[in-house]
Write an enzyme that holds these catalytic residues in place. Structure first.
Site, PDB file in Angstrom:
ATOM      1  CE  LYS A  79      -3.963   1.953   2.604  1.00 35.50           C
ATOM      2  NZ  LYS A  79      -4.925   1.659   3.808  1.00 35.50           N
ATOM      3  CB  SER A 154      -8.202   3.698   2.752  1.00 34.65           C
ATOM      4  OG  SER A 154      -7.285   3.016   3.679  1.00 34.65           O
ATOM      5  CB  SER A 178      -8.490   1.076   5.644  1.00 28.87           C
ATOM      6  OG  SER A 178      -8.904   2.041   5.728  1.00 28.87           O
TER       7      SER A 178
END
Lengths: 534, 97
Positions: A79, A154, A178
Site C-alpha cells: 500500500k 482505504s 481499511s
C-alpha cells in the site's frame, strides 16, 4: 494452474522446488499488471527494472542455499502509505506526489529479509481517509468483480491487486476497517492484527492509536504466513508489543470443537442487507456443524463507535498531517506570500477535500474550549467500548459479524454524503478502538455477482483463534475463485473510461511538478523585488 | 441539538489547521463540522463521569534507550526530497527582516 492463480504459499513452494524461477514469477505479475491496470488502476507505482533486478538477487540467494522464509521469491504489492526505500510513496496524495523515502518501513524490511520481491505500490484513499479508494489523487480503483463498483477502501488498491491476480499478496493498513472492508468487497482475505503487533515505523501516520499494518491474500493460510513474517517487536515504534506467540501458522488447523462463537445481535439490525445477514448466519451454521458453540448476545454501545472514532481519528490526523508543510518533501505551492503563506497554500493545494475535512474537524475538537467536550468524551467512550469487548470475550473466543452492511456500492455514489459513508464502517471500527485483531473472509457472492465477506474478531493477542475459525470455515467452503472478469484479460472493457483515467493520472503528475515551478518563482521574486529568499 | 459554527470559529480553526479556505470552502467546512458535531453529540447520551479517558488500549510507557547515534549522515539523501534546498539546508522564504 497458472502462476497467477496460485496462493502465495503455493507459489513459494514452486519457487523452492525450482519449478518456477523468481524472475518468471515477477515477470508473470508484471505482465498481468500491464494488461489489467489501465482499467483497474490499482497501482500508483510499478518500477519494472527494480523488480526484476531484485528478483534475480533473491534467486541467487536461494541458489546459494540461503535459508529464506516460505514466501521467498514471491512478489508482493505494498500500500502506498508504507515507505519503501527508493520507491515513490505518495499516500495517493498530491502533497506527496514525488516523495521517495530514504528508508523502508519495518514491515517491508521484515518481508525483504525473507526474500520478498516488491512489485509496486498500490492505490488508496488519500492518506487512508475514505472507504472507497475514490479520494485518491490518482483516480479511483475499480472493483474487478464489476468495474462499475468501488473496491472499498482505504486499502482498495491492495485488495484489487490480490483479487485480480496482479499480486499474490499485499500489505494494507487498517485504521477503521481499511483492510477488512475492501477485502470483503473484493473477495479476498484481509487481516488486521492486534494493535502493536506489526511495527508502524515507516507507515505514514493517520490515526496513530488506531493504525495497524496487515496482510491481504487469497486465503487465511497466506495471511497467517505473511503475518508471521511481518510481526516484530521494534524499538523504533514506541507502541510496538513484545510477543512470544507469533507462530500464527500453527493455528491453521481444521478444529473448532468447543470454540465459543458469539454473534452480536446489535449488528443485525436496521441497515444490514438481507443477503449479507444470511451469508454470515450460514458461516455460523458451518462452524456450529464443525463443533463450535454458537450463541447470540448483545454487545452494546455499537452506535457510539463511529462518532467516537471520527473524533479520535480526525484529532490524531490533524496533528500527524501537520508535518506536510512544503519544506521537507512533497508539494510546494508555486505562488505564496511569506513562510506562513507557503505552508497554507501548499497544504490547501496539496490535500484533497476529505483530508481537509478531517484536519478541520480534528483541529476543532482539539481546540481549547472543545477539547474536553469532544476529544476527552470520545476517549472515555473508547474506554467503555473496550470494556464491552472485555465482557464479550469472557464468554466467547470469536465474535462473528458482517464486515460491511452491504456489498460494494457503485462508483460515484459515496463521496457526496460523507456522514453516510462513515456509517458503512459500523462493523469494523470498534476493533480499532479496542485494539482487537479481525479478519474478513470471503463467504459467498450476492445475486449481483459481488462478493460478501464475513468478519471474525478476537480478543487482543488472540489472532490464533480467528485464524483457526477462518481456516475451519475455508475447509468447508473450498477454494475461493477469482472474479470471473479476472479470468479474461480486461482488454475489451471500457477502454475509453480507462484512457480518461490514465490521462488524468498523467496530467495530475505533470501539473504537480512544483519543484521546478518553485525555483522559477524564486528567481522572479528576487529579480522583481530585489528581496533575498534564503 | 443543532450546532452552530461562527465565522470567527471557522477562521480560527483554519489558522490551527494551517489551511487557506475560500469563502465557499469556509461555508462548506462550517456545515460539514456542524453536521458532524450534531452526530457526535450522540456521545452525550453516555454517562462517562466515572470513566477515565483511554488514549491507548495497552498501558504505554516511555521507551528509553541510550542516546547513541546508530545511523550515518543522511543529509544529502534527505535533502533530495526537499522542494528547495541550498547549502545543505532546506530553503524557505525569508522569515526575518
Amino acid at each position: 494452474m497458472e502462476i497467477m492463480e496460485l496462493t502465495a504459499l503455493e507459489l513459494g513452494r514452486e519457487i523452492k522446488k525450482k519449478e518456477v524461477s523468481v524472475r518468471e514469477a515477477a515477470q508473470a505479475f508484471l505482465t498481468r499488471i500491464a494488461q489489467t491496470d489501465k482499467v483497474l488502476n490499482s497501482f500508483v507505482t510499478v518500477e519494472e527494472e527494480q523488480v526484476l533486478q531484485r528478483a534475480d538477487e533473491v534467486q541467487s540467494a536461494l541458489d546459494g542455499g540461503a535459508s529464506l522464509g516460505p514466501l521467498a521469491g514471491v512478489p508482493a504489492a505494498v500500500k502506498d502509505n508504507i515507505c519503501t526505500e527508493g520507491i515513490k510513496t505518495t499516500c495517493s496524495s498530491r502533497i506527496l506526489y514525488n516523495f521517495i523515502p530514504p528508508y523502508s518501513a519495518q514491515a517491508v524490511l521484515q518481508m525483504q529479509k525473507q526474500g520478498a520481491v516488491i512489485l509496486g505500490k498500490t492505490n488508496m484513499d488519500e492518506f487512508a481517509m475514505g472507504s472507497t479508494t475514490e479520494t485518491s489523487a490518482f483516480g479511483p480503483t475499480k472493483n474487478p468483480w464489476n468495474t462499475e463498483h468501488v473496491p472499498g477502501g482505504s486499502s482498495g488498491g491492495s485488495c484489487v491487486a490480490v483479487a485480480a491476480c496482479e499480486a499474490p499478496y499485499a500489505l494494507g493498513s487498517d485504521t477503521g476497517g481499511s483492510i477488512r472492508q475492501p477485502s470483503s468487497f473484493c473477495g479476498v482475505t484481509g487481516l488486521k492484527p492486534t494493535y502493536g503487533t506489526v511495527s508502524r515505523y515507516g507507515l505514514i501516520a493517520y490515526g496513530s492509536s488506531l493504525d495497524q499494518i496487515g496482510p491481504i491474500a487469497k486465503d487465511i493460510s497466506d495471511c497467517a504466513a505473511i503475518l508471521e513474517m511481518i510481526a516484530s517487536y521494534d524499538p523504533k515504534d514506541s507502541t510496538s508489543v513484545k510477543r512470544a506467540d507469533c507462530d500464527f501458522t500453527a493455528a491453521l488447523t481444521d478444529d473448532v470443537k468447543g470454540m465459543r462463537i458469539g454473534i452480536p445481535t446489535d449488528y443485525f439490525g436496521e441497515g444490514l442487507e438481507e443477503e449479507v445477514k444470511q451469508a454470515v448466519l450460514q458461516v455460523a451454521e458451518v462452524l456450529r456443524q464443525k463443533g463450535a458453540v454458537v450463541e447470540e448476545f448483545p454487545l452494546s454501545l455499537v452506535d457510539y463507535a463511529i462518532p467516537a472514532y471520527y473524533v479520535i481519528a480526525s484529532a490524531e490526523a490533524s496533528s500527524n498531517l501537520a508535518r506536510f508543510d512544503g519544506v521537507k518533501y512533497g508539494y510546494r505551492a508555486s505562488a505564496y506570500d511569506g513562510l506562513h503563506g507557503m505552508y497554507k497554500k501548499s497544504r490547501s493545494e496539496g490535500f484533497g477535500e476529505e483530508v481537509k475535512r478531517r484536519i478541520m474537524l480534528g483541529s476543532f475538537v482539539l481546540s481549547s474550549g472543545y477539547y474536553d467536550a469532544y476529544y476527552l468524551k470520545a476517549l472515555r467512550t473508547k474506554a467503555l467500548i473496550r470494556r464491552a469487548f472485555d465482557a464479550a470475550f469472557e464468554k466467547y473466543d470469536v465474535i462473528l459479524a458482517p464486515a460491511s452492511p452491504g456489498t460494494a456500492p457503485k462508483l460515484g455514489q459515496s463521496l457526496g454524503d460523507p456522514l453516510k459513508m462513515y456509517l458503512g464502517d459500523i462493523y469494523t471500527i470498534s476493533a480499532n478502538l479496542a485494539g482487537l485483531p479481525g479478519v474478513s473472509v470471503p463467504c459467498r457472492v450476492d445475486q449481483n455477482g459481488l462478493p460478501i465477506g464475513v468478519q471474525m474478531l478476537g480478543n487482543c493477542f488472540m489472532e490464533k483463534k480467528i485464524i483457526r475459525a477462518a481456516y475451519a470455515f475455508e475447509q468447508a467452503r473450498g477454494r475461493w475463485q477469482a472474479p470471473p472478469q479476472a479470468q479474461r484479460k480486461f482488454e475489451k472493457e471500457t477502454v475509453s473510461a480507462s484512457a480518461d483515467d490514465m490521462q488524468r493520472k498523467e496530467k495530475e503528475m505533470r501539473s504537480a511538478s512544483a519543484k521546478d515551478v518553485w525555483k522559477t518563482e524564486v528567481k522572479t521574486v528576487s529579480a522583481s523585488a530585489g528581496k533575498a529568499v534564503d | 441539538m443543532a450546532n452552530k459554527i461562527s465565522d470567527e470559529t471557522i477562521e480560527y480553526v483554519g489558522i490551527l489547521a494551517k489551511l487557506e479556505l475560500s469563502d465557499t470552502e469556509k461555508e462548506q467546512a462550517k456545515s460539514d463540522i456542524e453536521r458532524m458535531l450534531d452526530y457526535i453529540d450522540k456521545l452525550n447520551e453516555l454517562d462517562t463521569s466515572d470513566v477515565e479517558p483511554l488514549s491507548h488500549v495497552f498501558p504505554v510507557n516511555n521507551v528509553f534507550r541510550e542516546d547513541v547515534v546508530t545511523n550515518g549522515d543522511e543529509r544529502a539523501r534527505l535533502l533530495e526530497n526537499a522542494p528547495a534546498a541550498k547549502d545543505g539546508a532546506f530553503q524557505v522564504p525569508k522569515t526575518v527582516e
